[in-house]
Every structure is written in structure tokens, then in C-alpha cells.
Design an enzyme around this catalytic site. Sequence first.
Site, PDB file in Angstrom:
ATOM      1  N   CYS A  86     -41.960  33.630  19.313  1.00 44.64           N
ATOM      2  CA  CYS A  86     -42.513  33.233  20.461  1.00 44.64           C
ATOM      3  C   CYS A  86     -43.299  31.983  20.646  1.00 44.64           C
ATOM      4  O   CYS A  86     -42.597  30.955  20.364  1.00 44.64           O
ATOM      5  CB  CYS A  86     -43.230  34.374  21.207  1.00 44.64           C
ATOM      6  N   HIS A 203     -39.604  39.464  20.591  1.00 43.09           N
ATOM      7  CA  HIS A 203     -40.389  40.099  19.718  1.00 43.09           C
ATOM      8  C   HIS A 203     -40.060  41.059  18.978  1.00 43.09           C
ATOM      9  O   HIS A 203     -40.299  42.450  19.352  1.00 43.09           O
ATOM     10  CB  HIS A 203     -41.924  40.463  20.529  1.00 43.09           C
ATOM     11  N   GLU A 205     -41.104  42.428  16.242  1.00 42.95           N
ATOM     12  CA  GLU A 205     -42.423  43.288  15.774  1.00 42.95           C
ATOM     13  C   GLU A 205     -42.710  44.252  16.891  1.00 42.95           C
ATOM     14  O   GLU A 205     -43.553  45.282  16.616  1.00 42.95           O
ATOM     15  CB  GLU A 205     -43.585  42.533  15.218  1.00 42.95           C
TER      16      GLU A 205
END
Length: 230
Positions: A86, A203, A205
Site C-alpha cells: 500500500c 494488505h 497482513e
Amino acid sequence: MKFGVITFPGSNCDADIIYVLEKIMGQQVVPLWHKDHDLQGVDFVILPGGFSFGDYLRSGAIARFSPIMQEVIQFANRGGYVMGICNGFQILTEAGLLPGALLHNHHRKFICRNIYLKPQTTQSLLTAQLNQNEAYKIPIAHGEGNYFADADVLKSINDNDQVMFRYCDEFGNINADANPNGSLENIAGVTNISRNVFGLMPHPERAADTLVGNQDGLAIFESILSLVKA
């Protein structure tokens, strides 16, 4: 592996990345500050998501001049692994480590929702172990994720198999309806020509723990580790 996770003023995903790497993947992590001049011998550098320096000027434009970025650029030029997620992706394009640029979303609105990604190549650490026919559900959260490159750069990254991910629907179809931000050719992530620097807007994660009900992003981290260990 020894990972370094950089925190810039305005980063908000550094703790998420550290949690996944340490608690879920069992890796050593070194927190790095944007004013540091030493990468502390890490094997892999990660630039996390967020709003570095408030996204003033352009997203990533100020963070690119942080002292640590000189070390990151030298590290990458020596073949070291660097990944930006990002805002981290935006910083890497501003630093010239990845081709293209991230513009404002085509509808000029911030997007925060789950989307689907389809791997486009087996020639990168992030995608080599992924199912090339599967659609992976990963969250996005950005206002400037609209990937752009001029015609020559776009041709080059396609010819050199540098596109890692494209936005798709839940069935893996890559089409305009599945494109959340106007990115050229639905591009969601690219690598450099040497395949040691990686950038993606979604994302992974945030989709790596049973607690959030989605572990699709974990496959990306597992791909990185399996190949580096090999």
C-alpha cells in the site's frame, strides 16, 4: 529469516506486519525507524501501509527522502529483498525502485473493503507458490491505488512478466467490474526487472490470522519463506 519493518511518521500497518512475521510465521523482526542509517543486517525489508507524512504532496513523496531510504535503495541495488505494501508500494515507486505510479482512485474516494486478487506470474517470491487459477480475498484500504504507467513502461512490465497480481472477481475473472480503483489493466502489484523488489496495494497482513476469518494473505508470506529458505 531476519526481516526489517520500517516505521515512517504516519505508518499504521507496521505492527500488523510484525505480528504476522513474529507470531504466525515465527521469524525474527527488527523494527526500523525512518531516520535510521543502518538496516541492522536484515535479509528482507518491508515498507508497511499507512499515511507517511500525512500523504502530503503525493503519497510516499516525502517518505522517499527519509534517511533510511538511501540504505533501502542501496540494499535493493545490491539484490536485497524489499517489499512495499500500500503506502510502501507508493514509496517504492516514488524512489524509482518500482515502475509506474499510484494515482488517486478514479472515483476520488477512499476504499476500504475486501477485493480479490489473481496471481499473474510464478516468477516472483510472492507468487511462485500460489495457485495461479485461484482468486485470493485480500483487503484494500487506500485513496491512491490507481496504478498508472505510460505505454512503454506498461509494455515492458508485461513483456518481462513483472505483473504479480491483477484485481479479479471471486471466480478469478479479470474485468472492469472487478477493478476497484481504475488501475491500468487491473494491475494490483508489480516487481522490478531483477525480481527482488515487490509492491502491491492490497494488505495480505490483514488476511493472515484465523481471528479475522481469512487467511488468504498468509499464502503470500508462505511463498516468500518457502523460496528464500530453499
